[in-house]
Design a protein around this motif. Structure first.
Motif, PDB file in Angstrom:
ATOM      1  N   PHE A   1     -17.040  15.509 -25.639  1.00  0.00           N
ATOM      2  CA  PHE A   1     -16.516  14.161 -25.859  1.00  0.00           C
ATOM      3  C   PHE A   1     -17.145  13.195 -24.855  1.00  0.00           C
ATOM      4  O   PHE A   1     -16.504  12.781 -23.886  1.00  0.00           O
ATOM      5  N   PRO A   2     -18.400  12.813 -25.070  1.00  0.00           N
ATOM      6  CA  PRO A   2     -19.084  11.961 -24.087  1.00  0.00           C
ATOM      7  C   PRO A   2     -18.433  10.594 -23.881  1.00  0.00           C
ATOM      8  O   PRO A   2     -18.567  10.012 -22.805  1.00  0.00           O
ATOM      9  N   CYS A   3     -17.694  10.101 -24.850  1.00  0.00           N
ATOM     10  CA  CYS A   3     -17.045   8.798 -24.676  1.00  0.00           C
ATOM     11  C   CYS A   3     -15.941   8.851 -23.614  1.00  0.00           C
ATOM     12  O   CYS A   3     -15.608   7.833 -23.013  1.00  0.00           O
ATOM     13  N   TYR A   4     -15.383  10.029 -23.355  1.00  0.00           N
ATOM     14  CA  TYR A   4     -14.331  10.184 -22.348  1.00  0.00           C
ATOM     15  C   TYR A   4     -14.882  10.523 -20.966  1.00  0.00           C
ATOM     16  O   TYR A   4     -14.137  10.547 -19.991  1.00  0.00           O
ATOM     17  N   GLN A   5     -16.164  10.817 -20.858  1.00  0.00           N
ATOM     18  CA  GLN A   5     -16.744  11.316 -19.613  1.00  0.00           C
ATOM     19  C   GLN A   5     -16.491  10.408 -18.404  1.00  0.00           C
ATOM     20  O   GLN A   5     -16.090  10.913 -17.360  1.00  0.00           O
ATOM     21  N   PRO A   6     -16.691   9.108 -18.486  1.00  0.00           N
ATOM     22  CA  PRO A   6     -16.425   8.265 -17.302  1.00  0.00           C
ATOM     23  C   PRO A   6     -14.970   8.309 -16.844  1.00  0.00           C
ATOM     24  O   PRO A   6     -14.692   8.408 -15.642  1.00  0.00           O
ATOM     25  N   ALA A   7     -14.042   8.259 -17.764  1.00  0.00           N
ATOM     26  CA  ALA A   7     -12.625   8.290 -17.404  1.00  0.00           C
ATOM     27  C   ALA A   7     -12.231   9.638 -16.820  1.00  0.00           C
ATOM     28  O   ALA A   7     -11.497   9.712 -15.836  1.00  0.00           O
ATOM     29  N   VAL A   8     -12.732  10.703 -17.410  1.00  0.00           N
ATOM     30  CA  VAL A   8     -12.421  12.048 -16.930  1.00  0.00           C
ATOM     31  C   VAL A   8     -12.987  12.249 -15.534  1.00  0.00           C
ATOM     32  O   VAL A   8     -12.327  12.814 -14.656  1.00  0.00           O
ATOM     33  N   THR A   9     -14.187  11.772 -15.307  1.00  0.00           N
ATOM     34  CA  THR A   9     -14.804  11.895 -13.988  1.00  0.00           C
ATOM     35  C   THR A   9     -13.994  11.141 -12.938  1.00  0.00           C
ATOM     36  O   THR A   9     -13.800  11.629 -11.825  1.00  0.00           O
ATOM     37  N   GLU A  10     -13.487   9.975 -13.297  1.00  0.00           N
ATOM     38  CA  GLU A  10     -12.667   9.191 -12.375  1.00  0.00           C
ATOM     39  C   GLU A  10     -11.356   9.910 -12.048  1.00  0.00           C
ATOM     40  O   GLU A  10     -10.952   9.984 -10.885  1.00  0.00           O
ATOM     41  N   VAL A  11     -10.698  10.441 -13.057  1.00  0.00           N
ATOM     42  CA  VAL A  11      -9.443  11.165 -12.832  1.00  0.00           C
ATOM     43  C   VAL A  11      -9.686  12.407 -11.977  1.00  0.00           C
ATOM     44  O   VAL A  11      -8.935  12.690 -11.042  1.00  0.00           O
TER      45      VAL A  11
ATOM     46  N   HIS B   1     -11.481  18.772 -15.355  1.00  0.00           N
ATOM     47  CA  HIS B   1     -12.857  18.973 -14.901  1.00  0.00           C
ATOM     48  C   HIS B   1     -13.823  18.403 -15.947  1.00  0.00           C
ATOM     49  O   HIS B   1     -13.687  18.668 -17.142  1.00  0.00           O
ATOM     50  N   PRO B   2     -14.804  17.605 -15.512  1.00  0.00           N
ATOM     51  CA  PRO B   2     -15.728  16.972 -16.463  1.00  0.00           C
ATOM     52  C   PRO B   2     -16.486  17.962 -17.348  1.00  0.00           C
ATOM     53  O   PRO B   2     -16.846  17.619 -18.485  1.00  0.00           O
ATOM     54  N   ASP B   3     -16.722  19.165 -16.893  1.00  0.00           N
ATOM     55  CA  ASP B   3     -17.437  20.147 -17.713  1.00  0.00           C
ATOM     56  C   ASP B   3     -16.649  20.561 -18.956  1.00  0.00           C
ATOM     57  O   ASP B   3     -17.226  21.016 -19.933  1.00  0.00           O
ATOM     58  N   ARG B   4     -15.341  20.411 -18.917  1.00  0.00           N
ATOM     59  CA  ARG B   4     -14.520  20.743 -20.089  1.00  0.00           C
ATOM     60  C   ARG B   4     -14.595  19.659 -21.162  1.00  0.00           C
ATOM     61  O   ARG B   4     -14.167  19.866 -22.284  1.00  0.00           O
ATOM     62  N   TRP B   5     -15.087  18.495 -20.806  1.00  0.00           N
ATOM     63  CA  TRP B   5     -15.105  17.343 -21.706  1.00  0.00           C
ATOM     64  C   TRP B   5     -16.509  17.007 -22.188  1.00  0.00           C
ATOM     65  O   TRP B   5     -16.752  15.901 -22.658  1.00  0.00           O
TER      66      TRP B   5
END
Length: 72
Positions: free
Chosen positions: A47-57, A40-44
């Motif tokens: 780490f803003p650099c991972y936000q786009p990848a996490v949102t995609e997953v 879930h993007p709220d857990r990340w």
């Protein structure tokens, strides 16, 4: 990986395998909840650099769960 659209059950299993969800109906909800909590993007937020990848997953997990729920 190309999905076989002529066979919904096979396509659902392939989609589940692609994002790491269980394809059987019994374990589907538990696997989805576990994966969605982890990605879930709220857990990340820290780490803003991972936000786009996490949102995609997370979107792939959510879409696949919706497809599998409709297929079972």
């Amino acid at each position: 990986m190309e999905l076989d659209a002529t066979r919904p059950a096979r396509a659902a299993a392939q989609a589940a395998q692609r994002v790491g969800l269980a394809a059987d109906a019994a374990g589907l909800r538990a696997a989805y909840r576990s994966a969605s909590r982890a990605w879930h993007p709220d857990r990340w937020v820290s780490f803003p650099c991972y936000q786009p990848a996490v949102t995609e997953v997370f979107a792939k997990i959510s879409d696949t769960y919706a497809d599998l729920r409709n297929a079972t």
